[in-house]
Design a protein around this motif. Structure first.
Motif, short mmCIF file in Angstrom:
data_model
loop_
_atom_site.label_atom_id
_atom_site.label_comp_id
_atom_site.label_asym_id
_atom_site.label_seq_id
_atom_site.Cartn_x
_atom_site.Cartn_y
_atom_site.Cartn_z
N ALA A 88 1.26 -1.21 -0.05
CA ALA A 88 0.09 -0.67 -0.11
C ALA A 88 0.87 1.58 0.31
CB ALA A 88 -1.29 0.13 1.56
N THR A 89 0.24 1.99 -0.45
CA THR A 89 1.59 3.97 -0.76
C THR A 89 0.22 4.46 -0.38
OG1 THR A 89 0.34 3.87 -3.19
CG2 THR A 89 2.55 2.92 -2.76
N HIS A 90 1.10 5.47 0.38
CA HIS A 90 0.21 7.06 0.92
C HIS A 90 0.54 8.01 -0.02
CE1 HIS A 90 -1.05 3.85 3.32
NE2 HIS A 90 -0.34 3.47 3.53
N PRO A 91 -0.04 9.55 0.05
CA PRO A 91 0.71 10.30 -0.60
C PRO A 91 1.33 11.08 0.65
CG PRO A 91 -2.04 10.24 -0.32
CD PRO A 91 -1.44 8.81 0.55
N VAL A 92 2.45 11.87 0.27
CA VAL A 92 3.23 12.60 0.51
C VAL A 92 3.70 13.89 0.28
CG1 VAL A 92 5.59 12.87 0.43
CG2 VAL A 92 4.56 10.67 0.88
N LYS A 93 3.46 14.88 0.48
CA LYS A 93 4.08 16.38 0.10
C LYS A 93 4.95 16.84 1.36
CE LYS A 93 0.16 18.70 2.33
NZ LYS A 93 -0.81 19.61 2.24
N VAL A 94 5.76 17.75 0.82
CA VAL A 94 6.83 18.16 1.61
C VAL A 94 6.03 20.22 1.54
CG1 VAL A 94 9.30 18.95 1.04
CG2 VAL A 94 8.90 17.01 0.26
N GLU A 95 6.50 20.13 2.96
CA GLU A 95 5.96 21.72 2.77
C GLU A 95 6.84 22.20 4.02
OE1 GLU A 95 1.65 22.46 2.95
OE2 GLU A 95 2.21 22.63 4.26
N ASN A 96 8.15 23.32 3.88
CA ASN A 96 8.66 23.85 4.67
C ASN A 96 9.53 22.73 5.35
OD1 ASN A 96 7.35 26.45 4.51
ND2 ASN A 96 5.68 25.54 6.14
N GLY A 97 10.26 22.41 4.34
CA GLY A 97 11.28 21.33 4.93
C GLY A 97 11.23 19.66 5.00
N ARG A 98 9.70 19.78 5.77
CA ARG A 98 8.85 19.20 6.17
C ARG A 98 8.28 17.82 5.46
NH1 ARG A 98 11.28 18.18 11.07
NH2 ARG A 98 9.48 16.94 12.05
N VAL A 99 8.46 16.38 5.42
CA VAL A 99 7.41 15.16 4.83
C VAL A 99 6.29 14.76 5.24
CG1 VAL A 99 7.95 13.22 3.92
CG2 VAL A 99 9.85 14.34 4.56
N LEU A 100 5.23 15.57 5.08
CA LEU A 100 4.18 14.91 5.52
C LEU A 100 3.10 13.83 4.87
CD1 LEU A 100 2.14 18.69 5.31
CD2 LEU A 100 3.84 17.94 7.07
N VAL A 101 3.00 13.47 5.27
CA VAL A 101 2.04 11.96 4.54
C VAL A 101 0.65 12.04 5.22
CG1 VAL A 101 1.97 9.74 5.09
CG2 VAL A 101 4.15 10.65 5.50
N ARG A 102 -0.13 11.39 3.89
CA ARG A 102 -2.15 11.68 4.14
C ARG A 102 -1.63 10.29 4.69
NH1 ARG A 102 -5.22 14.74 0.34
NH2 ARG A 102 -5.49 12.30 -0.47
N ILE A 103 -2.32 9.98 5.77
CA ILE A 103 -2.41 7.88 5.73
C ILE A 103 -4.08 7.72 6.02
CG2 ILE A 103 -2.37 6.62 7.55
CD1 ILE A 103 0.39 8.14 9.03
N GLY A 104 -4.23 7.05 5.55
CA GLY A 104 -6.04 6.79 5.05
C GLY A 104 -6.47 5.90 6.09
#
Lengths: 104, 363
Positions: A88-104
Motif C-alpha cells: 500500500a502507498t500513501h500520498p506525500v508532500k513536502v512543506e517547509n522542509g518537512r515531509v507530510l504523509v496522508r494516512i488513510g
C-alpha cells in the motif's frame, strides 16, 4: 477525510534511502529518491511482515532485507518473488522542509 | 521408519509447536552495523558475477569439448570430473545466489543464471525459491525449515549417498514427474503460493523435454556421452557441494533465533570459495542475506568480533562436525554449542534452555 501527518524533516532521509515512521499504531516506510522526490508505503513487506526500513533502495525499488523481494516504492507494485502482493502507498508532500504523509 | 522425538515434516506436530512457541517467522539477532556501512555492503554490481560466470561456463565449455574429443579413452576422465564439479556443485551456489537476486545488479542476469543453475542442480526454480525463503525465515526450526540437511538423529547414509547425488537426484526426478503430471504434494502446497503453482508444472515439463532429447541423442549415437554431459554430472560432480553444504548447519543448535548458534562460518581455499561463491561465510549470509557473495569477506571482517570463532578449514570443521553427527545418532538432543565471544550479546536465551546439550553424555 484523513489529515496530513508530519513525519520527518527532509534531511532525516538520505538520497536513495528510507526511514521507518510509526504513527497511530501503524508502521510506514518513507523514501527519498535519487532525484529528491519523497514517497511513503506501508512499512512491512507483504510476504512475511518484515520491516522494509533495513532494506536496500536501488533506483525506484525497495528490496526486503529478509528474502530479497522487491517493490516499486512509487506504486507499491510487487516486482520480484517471493513477494506477490503489492504494497500500500500513501500520498506525500513536502512543506517547509518537512515531509507530510496522508494516512488513510 | 524408526520413530524419532522430532517431527521435521512441514505439516506435523513440531510445525504447530514452533508456531505456538513463537519460533515461526520470528525476529532474529543481527549484529549492529551502521546503516551507511550496510548500504555500501549491500550495493549490487554486475562485474564480479559476470567475470565468475564467464569463467564458470567458459571452463565447462572447454572441459566438455575436451571430454568429447578424448571420449571414450581414460584420458577423458580428468576433464569429466572437473566438468562434473562445475555442473553438479558450482550450480548449487549459483542457484542460491541468483535466487536471492544478489549475484548481479541486473535482474535478468540473475534470472537467466538462476534458471540454468536450477536445471543443473535439479531444483525446480519456482518451488525452490519458496523453499529457500522459508529456510531464511525459519532457519533450522524443526517443522518449519524444509532445507534441514542433517536432522536428528542424522541420516548419515543419505548424506553419504548424496555425495554422489543419489538420493537428491532420485527425489528430484520423482518430483519432476509428479509436477509434469500436474501434481504438487501437500508439503509443496504449504509453502508455494497458489498463484505460483502452475509455474512449477511448466518448468517441470520443459525439463522433461530436455532430458528426453538428451536420452534420444544418446540412443541415436549409441553412446552414454550426452548423458555424461547433461544430467549425470549431477551425480558424479555433487560431492563438493555436499561437502561444503553439510557444514552450513550440521551438528549445531536447532530452534534458536540466532544464526551465530545454528550456522557455521568456515575459512576455505580459493578454489572451493569460487565453486561455493563465498557461502562459507554462512553466519554472515544468514544474518544479512542482502549482502552479495563478493562482499561477504568484508562483512565477515566487520562483524567477526560478535561471532563464534570461524572454523579454520574444511578438514578442521569436519573434525568437529562429523563426531557430533555420529554422537547424535545415539543422543539426538546433543549438539555443538557455539561459544559466543565474551563481549557478544546473547539473544532470546529462553530458547536455549530446552535444547541445552548434555555435554558430559557419553558419545
Amino acid at each position: 477525510m484523513s489529515d496530513w501527518v508530519d513525519a520527518c524533516a527532509i534531511d532525516d532521509i538520505e538520497e536513495e534511502d528510507l526511514i521507518r515512521f510509526d504513527h497511530g499504531g501503524r508502521t510506514f516506510a518513507i523514501y527519498r529518491s535519487a532525484d529528491d522526490a519523497f514517497f511513503c508505503t506501508d512499512g512491512l513487506c507483504t510476504h512475511e511482515q518484515v520491516h522494509l526500513a533495513d532494506g536496500l533502495v536501488m533506483d525506484h525499488i525497495i528490496e526486503c532485507p529478509k528474502h530479497n523481494g522487491q517493490f516499486d516504492y512509487r506504486t507499491g507494485k510487487a516486482l520480484r518473488a517471493p513477494v506477490c502482493e503489492d504494497l500500500a502507498t500513501h500520498p506525500v508532500k513536502v512543506e517547509n522542509g518537512r515531509v507530510l504523509v496522508r494516512i488513510g | 521408519m524408526k520413530p524419532t522425538k522430532r517431527d521435521y515434516s512441514l505439516l506435523g506436530r513440531d510445525a504447530a509447536a514452533a508456531v505456538e512457541r513463537g519460533l515461526a517467522s520470528a525476529a532474529w539477532y543481527h549484529t549492529d552495523v551502521p546503516r551507511k556501512t550496510m548500504k555500501e555492503l549491500m550495493q549490487r554490481r554486475d562485474g564480479p558475477a559476470m567475470r565468475d560466470t564467464a569463467i564458470w561456463l567458459g571452463a565447462m565449455a572447454v572441459l566438455a569439448a575436451g571430454v568429447i574429443w578424448l571420449w571414450p579413452s581414460a584420458w577423458a576422465i580428468p576433464p569429466l570430473l572437473a566438468y562434473g564439479v562445475l555442473y553438479g556443485s558450482a550450480s548449487d551456489s549459483r542457484w542460491h545466489e541468483c535466487g536471492h537476486g544478489t549475484a548481479f545488479k541486473t535482474r535478468w542476469m540473475n534470472d537467466v543464471v538462476y534458471h540454468i543453475a536450477s536445471f543443473m542442480i535439479m531444483r525446480n526454480p519456482v518451488e525452490w525459491r519458496w523453499s529457500h525463503a522459508r529456510h531464511h525465515t525459519d532457519t533450522i526450526i524443526v517443522g518449519r525449515d524444509p532445507e534441514i540437511v542433517a536432522m536428528r538423529p542424522p541420516d548419515l547414509a543419505r548424506i553419504l549417498l548424496n555425495l554422489f547425488g543419489i538420493v537428491d537426484a532420485w527425489v528430484a526426478m520423482k518430483a519432476m514427474v509428479l509436477n509434469v503430471l500436474g501434481i504438487l504434494t501437500e508439503e509443496e502446497k504449504s509453502f508455494i503460493p497458489e498463484s505460483e503453482q502452475p509455474k512449477v508444472i511448466r518448468v517441470a515439463r520443459v525439463w522433461l523435454a530436455i532430458y528426453a532429447a538428451t536420452v534420444a541423442l544418446a540412443l541415436l549415437l549409441g553412446s552414454i556421452l550426452p548423458l555424461m554431459l547433461v544430467g549425470l554430472p549431477r551425480l558424479y560432480g555433487a560431492w563438493h557441494h555436499v561437502m561444503t553444504g553439510v557444514l552450513q548447519h550440521a551438528g549445531l543448535a536447532e530452534n534458536v533465533l540466532d544464526h551465530r548458534l545454528n550456522s557455521r562460518t568456515v575459512y576455505m581455499n580459493p578454489i572451493s570459495r569460487f565453486i561455493y561463491w563465498n557461502m562459507n561465510y554462512h553466519v554472515e549470509h544468514h544474518m544479512f542475506p542482502m549482502v552479495p557473495y563478493h562482499a561477504l569477506p568484508q562483512l565477515h571482517e566487520l562483524i567477526r568480533h560478535d561471532l563464534p570463532a570461524a572454523d579454520t578449514g574444511i578438514w578442521q570443521a569436519y573434525r568437529a562436525a562429523w563426531p557430533a553427527l555420529k554422537r547424535q545418532l545415539r543422543h539426538e538432543d546433543w549438539f555443538i554449542k557455539r561459544e559466543l565471544p565474551a563481549t557478544a550479546k546473547p539473544y532470546r536465551p529462553e530458547f536455549y534452555g530446552d535444547v541445552e546439550p548434555v555435554m558430559g553424555a557419553a558419545a
